[in-house]
Design a protein around this motif. Structure first.
Motif: not given
Length: 389
Positions: A34-43, A83-93
Motif C-alpha cells: 500500500l505504501n508503494e501504491y501511494m507512492e506511485k499515485e503521487r508520482d 505534496t507541498r500544496s496539500g491537494e494530493f489525496a491517496p485513493t486508499v482512503f
C-alpha cells in the motif's frame, strides 16, 4: 537499496486486502504494497518521477506523515506521501461512502475556519493525519460539490409520482459571523412499484409560504407532475403553497401528527378508553366507516367539557386526515403519515448532531445531499431486486 518492481491490478489488490481475513504476520507485506501504491499515485499526480525535473509537473513532493489505518486484518501504520500544496489525496482512503466524505468535509471546514471543538479536531486528525490545509479542503469540495449539485437538479419528468411527502427540519449554520437557524426542505415520493424516491431538497430560512412555494415550484420546473396527494404536517404556509403550486392535488394531513395533537389536548387521567375510540377512527379501511366512527366518538363524548377542544379539532381536521382512504387499500399503510420521511430526516440528524453547527450553508447542502444520494442508491438497489423477483 533494491527498487521494488511489480505489476498488479491495484484496484483488485486493494479490494482483496481490505476485505481479507489474513493473519497479522502478513501485515508488513500489506503495508509495503500500500505504501508503494501511494507512492506511485503521487508520482502520477505530480506527472514526474522522483529526482527528475520537468516543466509539466503539477506540484512538489513534501515528505510523508504516518497514519493509522483500520482494516479487517487490524490497525496498520502507513507512510502517506504528501505534496507541498496539500491537494494530493491517496485513493486508499476513499473507502468512505459519499455521505461520510461530506461528513468529514464539514469537520475539515470547521477546523480550517477555527470553529471546531476538540472532539471534532481529534476526529479530523484520525481521518487525515496531523493537519489539513485550505487548498486540500478546496480540492475535495471541488470534486464532491458538482456531483451533489447535479443530482439535486436532475430532471423529474421520466416518472409520474402519485404520492409525494414533504417535511422540514432545522439545523444551525454559521453565517456572517453568527449562528442562525435554517430549514431543510425535503420531498420524497412513492414510485410505480411502491419504492421510495428522493425528489429534492433545499436549505432556506424559516418555513414560510414563500419558501415552500419556491421549493415546490422548483420541483415542477424540473418536470414533476402534480400528484394525487401531498402528505405533510399542518404548516399553514405549506398547505397554502401546495394549493398554489399543484393543480388538482389533495392534501393529506399526517395522521400520526394529528392523533398526537388530539391526545395532547386530552386530560391526563382516565383517558385510555377515549384513546381506543379515537384510534378506531384512524384504523378504518373505508372513508364511510371512518366517518361513522368519528360521529359515534363525537356523540359519546360531546357532553364531556374536558374533551370539547379535542372534538372541535377532530371535526375540523377530519376530512384532510382521511384523504388516503380514497386511494387503493394497498397504499394506505404508506401514505397516511410522513413517518418514512422522518426516518430519512433522522439519518441526516445522526450526522448533524456531531457537526452541531455547520461552518457554512454549502457545507450543510453538501452533507444533506450526500446522505440523500446514498439513500436513493439504496432504494435503487431494492428496486432492482424486486424486478428480478
Amino acid at each position: 537499496m533494491t527498487q521494488l518492481q511489480f505489476n498488479l491490478d491495484m484496484d483488485l489488490l486493494k479490494d482483496a486486502v481490505m476485505n481479507s481475513n489474513i493473519d497479522a504476520v502478513v501485515k508488513s507485506s500489506v503495508v509495503l504494497v500500500l505504501n508503494e501504491y501511494m507512492e506511485k499515485e503521487r508520482d502520477d499526480y505530480l506527472n514526474v518521477p522522483a529526482y527528475e525535473r520537468s516543466g509539466d509537473r503539477h506540484d512538489y513532493r513534501n515528505g510523508y506523515y504516518e497514519r493509522d489505518f483500520m482494516m479487517s486484518i487490524g490497525k496498520i501504520k502507513l507512510r502517506v506521501p504528501r505534496t507541498r500544496s496539500g491537494e494530493f489525496a491517496p485513493t486508499v482512503f476513499e473507502r468512505y461512502k459519499r455521505c461520510d466524505k461530506a461528513f468529514a468535509l464539514s469537520m475539515l471546514e470547521m477546523v480550517i475556519n477555527g470553529v471546531s471543538t476538540r472532539k471534532v479536531k481529534n476526529i479530523v486528525e484520525e481521518l487525515c493525519g496531523e493537519s489539513v490545509s485550505k487548498s486540500f479542503v478546496s480540492s475535495l469540495t471541488a470534486k464532491l460539490d458538482p456531483i451533489v449539485k447535479e443530482w439535486a437538479n436532475r430532471p423529474l419528468n421520466t416518472t409520474y409520482y402519485p404520492y409525494i411527502f414533504v417535511d422540514a427540519m432545522y439545523i444551525k449554520v454559521r453565517e456572517h459571523h453568527k449562528v442562525v437557524s435554517k430549514a431543510i426542505y425535503i420531498a420524497t415520493a412513492i414510485n410505480a412499484i411502491n419504492q421510495r424516491e428522493v425528489l429534492g431538497f433545499r436549505i432556506d430560512h424559516a418555513e414560510s409560504f414563500e419558501a415552500w412555494q419556491e421549493f415546490l415550484g422548483d420541483l415542477i420546473s424540473r418536470g414533476l407532475q402534480s400528484p394525487k396527494l401531498v402528505i405533510s404536517d399542518a404548516h399553514s404556509g405549506l398547505k397554502k403553497a401546495i394549493k398554489k403550486v399543484f393543480i388538482g392535488t389533495s392534501w393529506q394531513r399526517c395522521t400520526v401528527h394529528f392523533k398526537k395533537n388530539l391526545i395532547k389536548d386530552m386530560p391526563k387521567k382516565n383517558i385510555e378508553e377515549v384513546k381506543i375510540d379515537l384510534k378506531r377512527i384512524f384504523d378504518a379501511v373505508k372513508p364511510e366507516d371512518a366517518r361513522t366512527f368519528k360521529d359515534e366518538f363525537v356523540a359519546r363524548y360531546e357532553d364531556n367539557s374536558k374533551l370539547e377542544k379535542v372534538i372541535g379539532n377532530l371535526e375540523e381536521g377530519f376530512d384532510d386526515a382521511m384523504q388516503f382512504l380514497n386511494e387503493p387499500i394497498k397504499y394506505h399503510q404508506f401514505i397516511h403519515s410522513t413517518n418514512s420521511l422522518e426516518r430519512l430526516n433522522e439519518e441526516v440528524r445522526r450526522r448533524e448532531r456531531v457537526i452541531r453547527i455547520f461552518p457554512n450553508t454549502q457545507s450543510a447542502f453538501r452533507l444533506v445531499g450526500a446522505v440523500l444520494m446514498d439513500y436513493a442508491e439504496e432504494q435503487e438497489k431494492k428496486k432492482i431486486i424486486i424486478k428480478k423477483d
